[in-house]
Design an enzyme around this catalytic site. Structure first.
Site, PDB file in Angstrom:
ATOM      1  N   ASP A  90      14.652  13.844 -25.256  1.00  0.00           N
ATOM      2  CA  ASP A  90      15.189  14.095 -24.077  1.00  0.00           C
ATOM      3  C   ASP A  90      15.961  15.638 -23.957  1.00  0.00           C
ATOM      4  OD1 ASP A  90      16.022  13.987 -21.334  1.00  0.00           O
ATOM      5  OD2 ASP A  90      17.742  13.202 -21.811  1.00  0.00           O
ATOM      6  N   ASP A 119      18.816  16.656 -21.365  1.00  0.00           N
ATOM      7  CA  ASP A 119      20.003  16.674 -20.918  1.00  0.00           C
ATOM      8  C   ASP A 119      20.757  15.313 -21.345  1.00  0.00           C
ATOM      9  OD1 ASP A 119      20.354  18.868 -18.911  1.00  0.00           O
ATOM     10  OD2 ASP A 119      18.519  17.805 -18.036  1.00  0.00           O
ATOM     11  N   GLY A 124      12.981  15.291 -17.478  1.00  0.00           N
ATOM     12  CA  GLY A 124      12.872  15.279 -16.114  1.00  0.00           C
ATOM     13  C   GLY A 124      12.740  16.613 -15.620  1.00  0.00           C
ATOM     14  N   LYS A 138       7.970   8.886 -18.817  1.00  0.00           N
ATOM     15  CA  LYS A 138       7.894   9.457 -19.976  1.00  0.00           C
ATOM     16  C   LYS A 138       6.850   8.844 -21.087  1.00  0.00           C
ATOM     17  CE  LYS A 138      12.264  11.779 -19.759  1.00  0.00           C
ATOM     18  NZ  LYS A 138      13.752  11.997 -20.303  1.00  0.00           N
ATOM     19  N   ASP A 189      19.043   9.341 -23.537  1.00  0.00           N
ATOM     20  CA  ASP A 189      20.308   8.864 -23.041  1.00  0.00           C
ATOM     21  C   ASP A 189      20.328   8.240 -21.520  1.00  0.00           C
ATOM     22  OD1 ASP A 189      22.254  11.191 -21.256  1.00  0.00           O
ATOM     23  OD2 ASP A 189      20.168  11.730 -22.173  1.00  0.00           O
ATOM     24  N   ASN A 247      16.021   7.422 -16.979  1.00  0.00           N
ATOM     25  CA  ASN A 247      14.488   7.479 -17.169  1.00  0.00           C
ATOM     26  C   ASN A 247      14.126   7.609 -18.574  1.00  0.00           C
ATOM     27  OD1 ASN A 247      15.935   9.837 -17.784  1.00  0.00           O
ATOM     28  ND2 ASN A 247      14.602  11.325 -16.922  1.00  0.00           N
TER      29      ASN A 247
END
Length: 260
Positions: free
Chosen positions: A8, A10, A44, A187, A210, A213
């Site tokens: 991921d 962010d 995302g 994902k 984290d 999503n």
């Protein structure tokens, strides 16, 4: 043996505090790349906002928009899905009756927002992303839409996804807004598309995340690693919880599993 690792952006690769990738993470990715382990983004974000965050790090492929658009490092599409036009039309009608609720619409390489309020400004500062241009919501009917971002709280979900966007699902990672994509995408689904393309088995995978999503991704791969800054429900979905992004969490987890 781990052959593929998914990250991921962010709160995982990029710190919410510094808006940068820690030096230890950069070092770890370079070492993994040299060892022949394939590295993938799972975010995302749309592709053009993703590149701003990760720079020239050596990724082999990308899962963007929570699994809606997956492609290789040389931009070859592996998977791409759009929100049904009938849902877009219903949302346009809904917005006419609820004009104070902002929505962002993401096309392949462009995006726009219906209007900007304090919630939109707060999220923009939080992830250090420029605000989209403002256009009337009717513009959403002009092109295929890959993702919507809706600035509304969880208590609005039932109304929106039952009667307005029945073919869509929320991918919420912040209480002020949610990513919205067509059903069947995630994902974890994006991971399956990538693994099939590169002929890698799910037992040979690892992922770091984290946010809410990221839950499907962390529970889907063989070794799911939640960052120390992740919420409890995200940590509960992971096989291992490392330190936070600002405390060298990725490097520490890779050392724990003896990949570095």
């Amino acid at each position: 043996m781990v052959k593929a690792i998914f990250f991921d952006i962010d709160g995982t690769l990029v710190s919410f505090q510094t808006h940068c990738i820690p030096a230890s993470t950069r070092q770890a990715l370079e070492e993994l790349h040299h060892r022949g382990i394939k590295l993938f983004i799972a975010t995302g974000r749309p592709k053009w906002l993703m590149m701003h965050a990760i720079g020239n790090l050596p990724f082999d492929g990308f899962i963007t928009l929570n699994g809606v658009h997956c492609f290789t490092s040389n931009r070859k599409d592996i998977h791409k899905d759009c929100i049904p036009q009938e849902d877009i039309n219903r949302l346009i009608d809904f917005h006419k009756e609820n004009p104070d609720m902002p929505f962002v619409f993401v096309h392949d390489n462009t995006w726009f927002i219906t209007h900007v309020n304090k919630d939109v400004e707060e999220i923009s500062r939080y992830i250090e992303v420029e605000l989209p241009p403002v256009f009337p919501i009717e513009k959403a009917a002009e092109k295929d839409i890959l993702q919507i971002m809706g600035y509304f709280t969880l208590d609005n979900d039932q109304t929106l996804f039952k009667s307005v966007l029945p073919h869509c699902q929320p991918m919420r990672w912040h209480p002020l807004f949610t990513d919205i994509i067509s059903k069947g995408n995630s994902k974890s689904n994006g991971i399956d598309k990538i693994l099939d393309y590169y002929d890698i088995d799910i037992t040979e995978t690892m992922a770091f995340g984290d946010g809410g999503n990221d839950i499907s991704m962390l529970s889907h791969v063989n070794i799911g690693v939640a960052m120390g800054n992740a919420a409890e429900k995200v940590q509960a979905a992971a096989k291992y919880v490392t330190t936070s992004v600002d405390e060298d969490g990725i490097m520490n987890a890779l050392k724990h599993f003896k990949l570095l």
